[in-house]
Design a protein around this motif. Structure first.
Motif, PDB file in Angstrom:
ATOM      1  N   UNK A 234      56.998  44.776  24.727  1.00 22.52           N
ATOM      2  CA  UNK A 234      56.593  46.285  25.726  1.00 22.52           C
ATOM      3  C   UNK A 234      55.946  45.920  27.062  1.00 22.52           C
ATOM      4  N   UNK A 235      56.337  46.456  28.268  1.00 23.46           N
ATOM      5  CA  UNK A 235      55.098  46.570  29.580  1.00 23.46           C
ATOM      6  C   UNK A 235      53.797  46.131  29.743  1.00 23.46           C
ATOM      7  N   UNK A 236      52.857  46.276  28.140  1.00 22.32           N
ATOM      8  CA  UNK A 236      51.649  45.320  29.021  1.00 22.32           C
ATOM      9  C   UNK A 236      51.700  44.019  28.004  1.00 22.32           C
ATOM     10  N   UNK A 237      52.553  43.923  26.831  1.00 24.60           N
ATOM     11  CA  UNK A 237      53.260  41.994  27.395  1.00 24.60           C
ATOM     12  C   UNK A 237      53.707  41.233  28.390  1.00 24.60           C
ATOM     13  N   UNK A 238      54.629  42.468  29.073  1.00 20.80           N
ATOM     14  CA  UNK A 238      55.421  41.675  30.473  1.00 20.80           C
ATOM     15  C   UNK A 238      54.255  41.455  31.075  1.00 20.80           C
ATOM     16  N   UNK A 239      53.230  42.118  31.169  1.00 19.83           N
ATOM     17  CA  UNK A 239      52.363  42.307  32.765  1.00 19.83           C
ATOM     18  C   UNK A 239      51.707  41.102  32.028  1.00 19.83           C
ATOM     19  N   UNK A 240      51.038  40.488  30.857  1.00 18.82           N
ATOM     20  CA  UNK A 240      50.564  39.158  30.516  1.00 18.82           C
ATOM     21  C   UNK A 240      51.210  38.188  30.998  1.00 18.82           C
ATOM     22  N   UNK A 241      53.071  37.776  30.550  1.00 15.30           N
ATOM     23  CA  UNK A 241      53.478  36.170  30.668  1.00 15.30           C
ATOM     24  C   UNK A 241      54.558  36.361  31.827  1.00 15.30           C
ATOM     25  N   UNK A 242      54.709  37.663  32.638  1.00 10.83           N
ATOM     26  CA  UNK A 242      55.839  37.539  33.712  1.00 10.83           C
ATOM     27  C   UNK A 242      55.315  36.440  35.021  1.00 10.83           C
TER      28      UNK A 242
END
Length: 406
Positions: A234-242
């Motif tokens: 989800x977006x909150x995940x992607x904002x961490x690993x990307x």
């Protein structure tokens, strides 16, 4: 009180179905269930009924259905769903003879349904406790089993106001629960027909691993590089690993987002500006050779894609809860996930053995990944622990069927 709640729920569903396609499918499917059964059933056959609320519960029940079908072909299988997210994905599943929605749990619906199909036994997967269906099955002497169920102190059965409703649990012939805590909780309300067998999902992910698809495009993309695979993000995940992976471009990145909408895909691509990004359905083996990021913009491949990972990330932990960590862990790789994982026993098990890496923010993620960069042998060691954890808890399917009277 229960039947009043069901009636009010039924009225609510009817109203919401006017505005929601998903609810409309469920509403229509429930009303057509009896007709579907009458059209497809063999009047001379003996049916075993499996009920799964949604797709996750179906995956837990699937090893049981398939082993029962192999070992006892004299039975036919009826599979019912409550949610469209389960039925719409698995309505053509070849492991069952009849697949339909379960009509809502009114007394009239339950009587009509059970009078039509007349199952010789029933399996309810994990959290399914339909009061009217269960009481009628019990009254008729039909064996009913609860499989891969898990109980917690906060559930209604163990509260003072839920003691009356807890009598529904006495309708089950046997409970096959995931852990000792569940067995102890059930004992506090007089339920002792309980066996701790674990979770059939461990058997299922090992089956999936054995039947994994070969994916030439993914193989060509990975090309023996270090690979980070994020599943159900989800977006909150992607904002961490990307951001970290944008800084460390020696890693190949595969993202399989939970929501595959054009808006979400464009949002991901914007976060990856400056890198060569390819969408899976638009790619060829040649296209992906020099790509840095592969976005999986279709369903059904994730469990096989994890095979190519060095490190994985399973999304949902910054929202309602993490998705399936076992599908990743079975491939002998460490698994990252967010903080909302307390209700997921498999995540707790992965954390306990060191292979499940809980993160609360980007700094946690950065620290772990930097450690893997400096000590790749640790990354491999944690991956081996993940695979060993999954293998060590397999066998629930066999334990269940060995105690069921067929």
């Amino acid at each position: 009180m229960y039947n009043l709640i069901i009636f009010l729920y039924l009225c609510g569903v009817a109203i919401v179905s006017l505005f929601s396609e998903k609810v409309r499918k469920m509403w229509r499917g429930e009303r057509e269930a009896i007709r579907v059964i009458k059209e497809k059933m063999d009047p001379d056959a003996k049916y075993v009924w499996f009920h799964a609320a949604s797709l996750g519960e179906f995956e837990q029940g699937r090893p049981l259905m398939e082993q029962l079908r192999r070992e006892h072909p004299e039975y036919k299988i009826l599979l019912t769903f409550f949610s469209p997210s389960g039925y719409e994905v698995r309505k053509n599943y070849e492991g069952a003879d009849i697949i339909c929605y379960l009509p809502l749990d009114t007394i009239t619906n339950a009587r009509r349904f059970l009078r039509t199909i007349r199952p010789v036994m029933a399996f309810f997967i994990k959290y399914e406790f339909w009061y009217n269906y269960l009481h009628i099955l019990s009254h008729r002497g039909v064996p009913v089993y609860s499989v891969s169920s898990i109980f917690r102190p906060g559930q209604v059965f163990f509260r003072w106001y839920g003691r009356q409703y807890s009598h529904v649990l006495k309708c089950f012939t046997h409970f096959f629960v995931q852990n000792e805590i569940s067995k102890e909780l059930l004992a506090t309300i007089g339920i002792t027909n309980v066996s701790v067998v674990g979770d059939t999902r461990f058997d299922r992910v090992l089956q999936i691993k054995a039947a994994a698809k070969q994916l030439p495009i993914v193989e060509s993309f990975c090309d023996k590089k270090k690979v980070f695979i994020a599943g159900s993000s989800w977006q909150p995940d992607e904002e961490i690993f990307i951001p970290w992976l944008n800084e460390h471009q020696d890693w190949k990145l595969v993202i399989a987002p939970h929501v595959i909408s054009e808006d979400h895909l464009k949002q991901i691509e914007k976060m990856l500006e400056g890198r060569k990004v390819v969408r899976y359905t638009e790619a060829t083996e040649e296209d992906v050779k020099d790509a840095e990021v592969l976005i999986i913009n279709c369903f059904g491949l994730l469990s096989s894609i994890y095979h190519y990972a060095d490190v994985t990330y399973v999304g949902g932990g910054f929202g309602v809860g993490i998705h399936n960590t076992l599908e990743a862990a079975v491939w002998d790789v460490p698994v990252f996930f967010g903080p909302n994982n307390q209700r997921f026993q498999e995540a707790q098990g992965l954390k306990a053995c060191g292979a499940g890496l809980e993160i609360a923010n980007a700094e946690d993620f950065r620290r772990y990944m930097q450690g893997f960069e400096e000590h790749p042998e640790v990354m491999q060691e944690l991956g081996e622990k993940a695979g060993a954890y999954v293998s060590s808890l397999a066998g629930a399917t066999e334990k269940v069927l060995s105690q069921v009277k067929l």
